[in-house]
Motif scaffolding. Sequence first.
Motif, PDB file in Angstrom:
ATOM      1  N   MET A 190       0.855  -1.188   0.000  1.00 12.46           N
ATOM      2  CA  MET A 190       0.000   0.000   0.000  1.00 12.46           C
ATOM      3  C   MET A 190       0.889   1.236   0.000  1.00 12.46           C
ATOM      4  SD  MET A 190      -3.168   1.037   0.183  1.00 12.46           S
ATOM      5  CE  MET A 190      -4.242  -0.185   0.922  1.00 12.46           C
TER       6      MET A 190
ATOM      7  N   THR B 143      -0.886   6.277  -3.028  1.00 11.46           N
ATOM      8  CA  THR B 143      -1.977   6.372  -3.986  1.00 11.46           C
ATOM      9  C   THR B 143      -3.253   5.735  -3.453  1.00 11.46           C
ATOM     10  OG1 THR B 143      -1.345   4.282  -4.975  1.00 11.46           O
ATOM     11  CG2 THR B 143      -0.468   6.260  -5.999  1.00 11.46           C
ATOM     12  N   GLY B 144      -3.147   5.024  -2.326  1.00 12.70           N
ATOM     13  CA  GLY B 144      -4.325   4.370  -1.774  1.00 12.70           C
ATOM     14  C   GLY B 144      -4.522   2.985  -2.344  1.00 12.70           C
ATOM     15  N   TYR B 145      -3.603   2.531  -3.169  1.00 10.38           N
ATOM     16  CA  TYR B 145      -3.675   1.180  -3.712  1.00 10.38           C
ATOM     17  C   TYR B 145      -2.355   0.472  -3.465  1.00 10.38           C
ATOM     18  CZ  TYR B 145      -8.077   1.930  -6.105  1.00 10.38           C
ATOM     19  OH  TYR B 145      -9.404   2.143  -6.378  1.00 10.38           O
ATOM     20  N   LYS B 146      -2.418  -0.851  -3.518  1.00  5.49           N
ATOM     21  CA  LYS B 146      -1.186  -1.625  -3.394  1.00  5.49           C
ATOM     22  C   LYS B 146      -0.462  -1.597  -4.729  1.00  5.49           C
ATOM     23  CE  LYS B 146      -2.900  -4.711   0.106  1.00  5.49           C
ATOM     24  NZ  LYS B 146      -3.621  -5.951   0.276  1.00  5.49           N
TER      25      LYS B 146
ATOM     26  N   LYS C  28      -3.262  14.059  -0.104  1.00  8.75           N
ATOM     27  CA  LYS C  28      -4.118  12.898  -0.240  1.00  8.75           C
ATOM     28  C   LYS C  28      -4.250  12.201   1.111  1.00  8.75           C
ATOM     29  CE  LYS C  28      -4.970   9.246  -3.245  1.00  8.75           C
ATOM     30  NZ  LYS C  28      -5.353   8.848  -4.504  1.00  8.75           N
ATOM     31  N   ALA C  29      -5.493  11.953   1.528  1.00 11.49           N
ATOM     32  CA  ALA C  29      -5.679  11.222   2.784  1.00 11.49           C
ATOM     33  C   ALA C  29      -5.242   9.780   2.560  1.00 11.49           C
ATOM     34  CB  ALA C  29      -7.150  11.266   3.187  1.00 11.49           C
TER      35      ALA C  29
ATOM     36  N   ASN D  97      -4.675   5.686   4.144  1.00  9.31           N
ATOM     37  CA  ASN D  97      -5.393   4.797   5.050  1.00  9.31           C
ATOM     38  C   ASN D  97      -4.456   3.911   5.856  1.00  9.31           C
ATOM     39  OD1 ASN D  97      -4.591   3.345   2.906  1.00  9.31           O
ATOM     40  ND2 ASN D  97      -6.618   2.636   2.275  1.00  9.31           N
TER      41      ASN D  97
ATOM     42  N   ILE E  37     -11.121   9.076   5.338  1.00  8.81           N
ATOM     43  CA  ILE E  37     -10.500   9.314   4.037  1.00  8.81           C
ATOM     44  C   ILE E  37     -11.451  10.173   3.232  1.00  8.81           C
ATOM     45  CG2 ILE E  37      -9.572   8.239   1.953  1.00  8.81           C
ATOM     46  CD1 ILE E  37      -8.096   7.131   4.233  1.00  8.81           C
TER      47      ILE E  37
ATOM     48  N   TYR F  37      -8.962   5.825  -3.698  1.00  5.82           N
ATOM     49  CA  TYR F  37      -8.177   4.832  -2.974  1.00  5.82           C
ATOM     50  C   TYR F  37      -8.883   3.482  -3.013  1.00  5.82           C
ATOM     51  CZ  TYR F  37     -11.165   5.029   1.220  1.00  5.82           C
ATOM     52  OH  TYR F  37     -12.196   4.956   2.096  1.00  5.82           O
ATOM     53  N   SER F  38      -8.357   2.542  -2.227  1.00  2.00           N
ATOM     54  CA  SER F  38      -8.828   1.173  -2.351  1.00  2.00           C
ATOM     55  C   SER F  38     -10.132   0.904  -1.613  1.00  2.00           C
ATOM     56  CB  SER F  38      -7.754   0.229  -1.838  1.00  2.00           C
ATOM     57  OG  SER F  38      -7.385   0.598  -0.533  1.00  2.00           O
ATOM     58  N   GLY F  39     -10.652   1.886  -0.909  1.00  2.64           N
ATOM     59  CA  GLY F  39     -11.954   1.698  -0.291  1.00  2.64           C
ATOM     60  C   GLY F  39     -11.890   1.501   1.211  1.00  2.64           C
TER      61      GLY F  39
ATOM     62  N   GLN G 251      -9.500  -4.272  -2.024  1.00  6.71           N
ATOM     63  CA  GLN G 251      -9.606  -3.171  -2.970  1.00  6.71           C
ATOM     64  C   GLN G 251     -10.472  -3.516  -4.178  1.00  6.71           C
ATOM     65  OE1 GLN G 251      -5.274  -3.043  -4.053  1.00  6.71           O
ATOM     66  NE2 GLN G 251      -6.089  -2.916  -6.116  1.00  6.71           N
TER      67      GLN G 251
END
Lengths: 443, 331, 309
Positions: free
Chosen positions: A86, A89-92, A336-337, A339, B6, C133-135, C140
């Motif tokens: 992760m 970007t909020g993605y892996k 960017k927030a 997580n 978020i 983002y992934s949620g 994701q």
Amino acid sequence: MLKTFPKGGVHPAEGKYSANNAIETLPLPKTVSIPIAQHIGAPSKPVVDKGDKVKVGDKIAESAGFVSANIHSSVSGTVVKIDNVMDSTGYKRPCVIIDVEGDEWNESIDRSTDLKKEISLTDKEIINKINESGIVGLGGATFPSHVKLSVPDGKKIDVLIINGVECEPYLTSDHRLMLEKAEEMLIGIQILMKALNVNVALIGVENNKPDAISNLQNIVKDYPGIEVHALKVQYPQGGEKQLIKALINREVPSGGLPLDVGAVVHNVGTALAVYEAVQKNKPLFERVVTLTGKSVKKPSNFMVRIGTPVSNLVEAAGGLPEDTGKIINGGPMMGKAVNSLEIPVVKGTSGILIMPAELSKRKKESNCIRCAKCVSVCPQGLEPYLLNKLALLEKNDKLEAGGVMDCIECGSCSYTCPAGLPLLDYIRLGKSRVSQIIRSRKQ
Amino acid sequence: MSKITISPSPHVYEDTTVKRLMFDVVIAMLPVLAISIYFFGMGAIIVTLTAVVSCLAFEWLIQKYMLKQEPSITDGSALVTGILLAFNVPTNLPIWIIIVGSLVAIGVGKMSFGGLGNNPFNPALVGRVFLLISFPVQMTSWPVPTGFSNSYTDAVTGATPLGVMKEGIGAGESVSAIMDKIPSHMEMFYGHMGGSMGEIAAVALLLGFVYLLIRKVITWHIPISIIATITIFTGILWMINPESNADPLFHLLTGGVLLGAIFMATDYVTSPMSVKGIWIYGVGIGLITVLIRVFGAYPEGVSFAILIMNAFVPLINMYIKPKRFGEVRND
Amino acid sequence: MSTIILFTIISLSAIGAIAAIILYFAAQKFKVFEDPRIDQVEENLPAANCGGCGYPGCRGFAEALVKSDDISDLYCPVGGNDTMSKVAEILGKAVEAKDPLVAVIRCSGSPEHRKKVNSYDGASTCVIVSGLYSGETACQYGCHGLGDCVEVCDFEAIYMDKETELPVVIDDACTACGACVKACPNDIIELRKKNKKDRKIFVSCVNMDKGGIAKKACDVACIGCKACVKVCAYDAIVVENFLAYIDPVKCKLCRKCVEVCPTNSILEINFPPRKVKPAQPVGEAEAKETPARSTGEKENDNNIINQEG
């Protein structure tokens, strides 16, 4: 009268808590995860494998095209694996994960702190060196710097603009650099001037950093061609187009680039990285990151190796506050927030902002009262209320005609909306739809 | 630690809310209210309370039982409409007429279009114009300002300076002769004249204007463009023939020019979005006002002028766009 | 007085007559020839104007049908085979009967199975979340639960179940127009062959993470263990990127895969209850999950979701 850009803009509370805290070097982490996509453009191709030993500054991923950048190891140790992690970007996304062993630097890097003023390389060599060192725009946009320096035929550049505005509230990393590394930065600017063959460089600094302005003004006398300009505090002055307008009163045409008006913009952090790469042969593997927030015990500016987990910075700044409600990678306006606290610091991480819970939620939404505040604050002269509505209705052709592609996503409209409407959310969505349509049209 | 939030950027917001803006408008109207109570007494209090209570009640009832929405009367917009409606009627108006006016203002002027933000016309003006056309006698018998009095519907009535002027000029009298019959400019400035409740005291209206500017609720563009247009237009007429046309200051101080320019035309919902559009809107209101006053049948035309220009606002918004940054001009 | 009325009548009639003549010539001059069959075809289309055929509205589709010589690629999913055969009759062209389809939701990640790890506060659409983002959960790939699919459905055939926070398709109302498939940013919704009695067997998961990661994020995720592949007698199941997919054409609805799935990510819907095999320890443990696994097919009375091992 201080210079600024003429249209729109807002002035959020500054909250620069960490402005007076000198840059500290963060202790090395145990493991780093270095994403292979840290810049705008094609993700780099890893050139190391599981089990490889690397030193600080060794290339671990190779640029995958003209608009791309090399990535270097920020630590010495063993490559554990290349895996999805992760990131901001909020993605892996794929990262090279390295276990840290000692701190052994690549021998070619000059680790002395002496200033090296003479520039021995030619313009072509400088650009190659910058490309080789993986330097990207450190203001946050992470556009590969060598691309900006490679001026296409037929374009004439006559001025280099250095962005020391740092208009985002809370962030202070550029501010500290201008105080602590001013000489190096000015040499870096000279190198950039040589690469572009220009004789004028203007540094724009907002007036809320008087110490940085006077510091630069004192030493800039020894560097012919470089001028320091104090600017009125106004967000989003750090936007390329706004900064060019403020400093030299030229307007980048809609859909154009700064080089269409004879200017190139680089960030102060990038200038320093250029100095280190060209004069000291040190690739980009560390950067200054501000760790700040209202409830953070010790708001700080850290020199951090790329790939360090954010949690390490948080620990060094006194731990995660009890009332944390949001963690933002970047400033409060465009950041960017995220997580997770385990996301790695990347080349574009200018700061990590920790917001208390009571400031983390949005305003309650109500009807648009057509107050036109969004229109008056838009620095691009757009009509956010209209674009928002068109995006909701998916009127893509009207969105395009309404100039949605000119939106710089500065967030001034959402910031100011008294009805708490998520204007930028929908405009951004509309923008991505329209850009897809434009792309498919070109094919 | 609870779950982190978020959301897309930006992550900070200005503390301005619709509610705050509306209550700032209410605060800006307080000096006007005070002067009206000073000159008209009980009548002003009764009219204001009736209008405010009935506007709030109609909005609540319509949202709750007809539109089946969550009532939003606490946002203050119905309160503003109520006070503005009261400002636009004489202080001796019977209560039932005010209630009818409130129903038209809120029901027809605002909620029928979908509530706050969707109405093309200023609701209070819709109410006022409806009353003016339906009850012309009651709507044009203005009480004489006597200082605080307890009289309400049985107050002594008289004409407004504008009415006296219109009638006088129509009868062929010279302006200087008419001026002797009406209060001096200074008296008008302090509000010592007949007229609708909120339009008499220029000094209080200007005080409200300054407050709105300081609180950044409105910008100067709309009021100034209207006032400047009226000044220039009536100034030209006055210079052509001062004996058959009143001076510009007279036009500014009488009738609803200041009330309209500062509180009615600046209504967010019904005014244009771009600065260029605002100039067209303001100049249009000024021109139409003077045309009605000087050449029309009514002595006063501000409310008609604003409503007419309200109707043009969607068109203005469609064609008059703000200048874009880096716009590529094809010349 | 009477002359005024007379003049009025004469002049107005004259204006009317002149206007009629002008209009007649204008209509002649600007007449556009339209194939009358377009109207005929349009009459037989469902008039839903949903765009499921890929054309802007039924009229556009009717024009395309009349124009093209070969209409075997054109299909109205709403009207189905009946409509298409009528259309073919009118036009004298050939159509192939196609299997009717229905939308299925390939995610069972209700909050109970898929813990939320953060909370989203922004514009309430899935497409904005997925751009950001992934949620809210650690998966994701799964449903964001903000109902973009419900918003685009013209047939009120899909709704959000408040408890599971997942969309539910009403089989009888679904016309397989594909609007929801396009609207879903995570490609969760699939149009699958409609079987007898609305029976369905499908992998209700789109998670492409490795088994361990997927399982950690969601109790009912497909972990790519291939147990279903081994048990399938019809070669209907493939596992790619740690995710199983059942080919709706090859599948014979034998339900063997459902039994072997360790995470219950394969759903069987609208089947009669099977006989409970006595003494099956695994079955008891899993049976506890049964209420939560009824992914909202509450519209159908005969809906039974089998959970036994």
